[in-house]
Design an enzyme around this catalytic site. Sequence first.
Site, PDB file in Angstrom:
ATOM      1  N   HIS A  17      66.287  70.896  13.413  1.00  0.00           N
ATOM      2  CA  HIS A  17      65.909  72.249  13.301  1.00  0.00           C
ATOM      3  C   HIS A  17      66.930  73.127  13.432  1.00  0.00           C
ATOM      4  O   HIS A  17      66.822  74.330  13.004  1.00  0.00           O
ATOM      5  CB  HIS A  17      64.816  72.212  14.809  1.00  0.00           C
ATOM      6  CG  HIS A  17      63.792  71.328  14.857  1.00  0.00           C
ATOM      7  ND1 HIS A  17      63.329  70.601  15.907  1.00  0.00           N
ATOM      8  CD2 HIS A  17      62.811  71.109  13.847  1.00  0.00           C
ATOM      9  CE1 HIS A  17      62.246  69.774  15.532  1.00  0.00           C
ATOM     10  NE2 HIS A  17      61.714  70.313  14.338  1.00  0.00           N
ATOM     11  N   LYS A  41      47.289  69.219  20.366  1.00  0.00           N
ATOM     12  CA  LYS A  41      48.289  68.040  20.497  1.00  0.00           C
ATOM     13  C   LYS A  41      48.841  67.855  22.106  1.00  0.00           C
ATOM     14  O   LYS A  41      48.127  68.918  22.962  1.00  0.00           O
ATOM     15  CB  LYS A  41      49.593  68.674  19.894  1.00  0.00           C
ATOM     16  CG  LYS A  41      49.298  68.604  18.301  1.00  0.00           C
ATOM     17  CD  LYS A  41      50.607  69.224  17.579  1.00  0.00           C
ATOM     18  CE  LYS A  41      50.674  68.791  16.094  1.00  0.00           C
ATOM     19  NZ  LYS A  41      51.820  69.257  15.455  1.00  0.00           N
ATOM     20  N   ARG A  90      62.519  67.241   5.051  1.00  0.00           N
ATOM     21  CA  ARG A  90      63.541  65.913   5.173  1.00  0.00           C
ATOM     22  C   ARG A  90      63.273  65.170   4.040  1.00  0.00           C
ATOM     23  O   ARG A  90      64.009  64.954   2.862  1.00  0.00           O
ATOM     24  CB  ARG A  90      63.409  65.364   6.364  1.00  0.00           C
ATOM     25  CG  ARG A  90      63.635  65.934   7.534  1.00  0.00           C
ATOM     26  CD  ARG A  90      63.194  65.605   8.873  1.00  0.00           C
ATOM     27  NE  ARG A  90      61.695  65.270   8.854  1.00  0.00           N
ATOM     28  CZ  ARG A  90      60.968  65.593  10.097  1.00  0.00           C
ATOM     29  NH1 ARG A  90      61.629  65.261  11.121  1.00  0.00           N
ATOM     30  NH2 ARG A  90      59.694  65.457   9.964  1.00  0.00           N
TER      31      ARG A  90
HETATM   32  O1  PNS Z   1      56.352  70.932  14.041  1.00  0.00           O
HETATM   33  P1  PNS Z   1      55.013  70.588  13.668  1.00  0.00           P
HETATM   34  O2  PNS Z   1      54.184  70.015  14.511  1.00  0.00           O
HETATM   35  O3  PNS Z   1      55.191  69.861  12.238  1.00  0.00           O
HETATM   36  O4  PNS Z   1      54.495  72.090  13.073  1.00  0.00           O
HETATM   37  C1  PNS Z   1      53.364  72.264  12.869  1.00  0.00           C
HETATM   38  C2  PNS Z   1      52.843  73.905  12.624  1.00  0.00           C
HETATM   39  C3  PNS Z   1      53.051  74.585  13.856  1.00  0.00           C
HETATM   40  C4  PNS Z   1      53.792  74.378  11.699  1.00  0.00           C
HETATM   41  C5  PNS Z   1      51.433  74.097  12.020  1.00  0.00           C
HETATM   42  O5  PNS Z   1      50.632  73.085  12.832  1.00  0.00           O
HETATM   43  C6  PNS Z   1      50.963  75.469  12.298  1.00  0.00           C
HETATM   44  O6  PNS Z   1      51.173  76.188  11.482  1.00  0.00           O
HETATM   45  N1  PNS Z   1      49.888  75.464  12.951  1.00  0.00           N
HETATM   46  C7  PNS Z   1      49.226  76.793  13.527  1.00  0.00           C
HETATM   47  C8  PNS Z   1      47.779  76.848  12.906  1.00  0.00           C
HETATM   48  C9  PNS Z   1      47.595  77.378  11.546  1.00  0.00           C
HETATM   49  O7  PNS Z   1      47.888  78.183  11.002  1.00  0.00           O
HETATM   50  N2  PNS Z   1      47.117  76.159  10.873  1.00  0.00           N
HETATM   51  C10 PNS Z   1      46.809  76.450   9.425  1.00  0.00           C
HETATM   52  C11 PNS Z   1      48.087  76.180   8.569  1.00  0.00           C
HETATM   53  S1  PNS Z   1      48.327  74.287   8.627  1.00  0.00           S
END
Ligand code: PNS
Length: 157
Positions: A17, A41, A90
């Site tokens: 990250h 989560k 990745r």
């Molecule tokens: O590190 P992660 O858990 O893979 O990140 C996931 C993240 C935070 C990028 C994704 O879950 C997100 O954008 N969540 C916010 C809710 C949202 O906007 N959902 C619609 C798009 S998936």
Amino acid sequence: MRIAVYPGSFDPITNGHLDIIHRASRLYDHVVVGVLNNANKSPIFTADERKEMIDTVTKPIKNVSCDIFSGLLVDFAKQKNASVIIKGLRTVADFEYEFQMALLNKALNPEYETVFMMTDSKFSYISSSMVKEVAKYHGSLEGFVPSEISQKIMTKF
Ligand code: PNS
């Protein structure tokens, strides 16, 4: 001013990250790291703890800040006046899910471009889940997470 958001769970932040944050900070005027506070989560670290670790390791990078968000990413991007969403890739396994999220975010708000950055090969196998697995069994986190936060991670287990 070009502002990018780099969203994630960061439970905890890894060297992979941090590498993406460094590289994005050279491409954009400002990078906002968005820590998702998601009730669905069950993170090991609270959103405040995750933000604190990010603040610690990004302190030397002047054009990076970190905020906690809940709700939709596109709403957070709007609130931060960002025009770009940064995602790290990745492996091909990441691609399918990320592609779907990018399309969904585009459908929710076409103003935002998702920009994918390829991980440096030396970080391609590192994930927050792997870090937690190693920490759980008291393995060394050297090389996986910034040294300033490895103790904090270990004390959680
Ligand atoms: O590190 P992660 O858990 O893979 O990140 C996931 C993240 C935070 C990028 C994704 O879950 C997100 O954008 N969540 C916010 C809710 C949202 O906007 N959902 C619609 C798009 S998936």
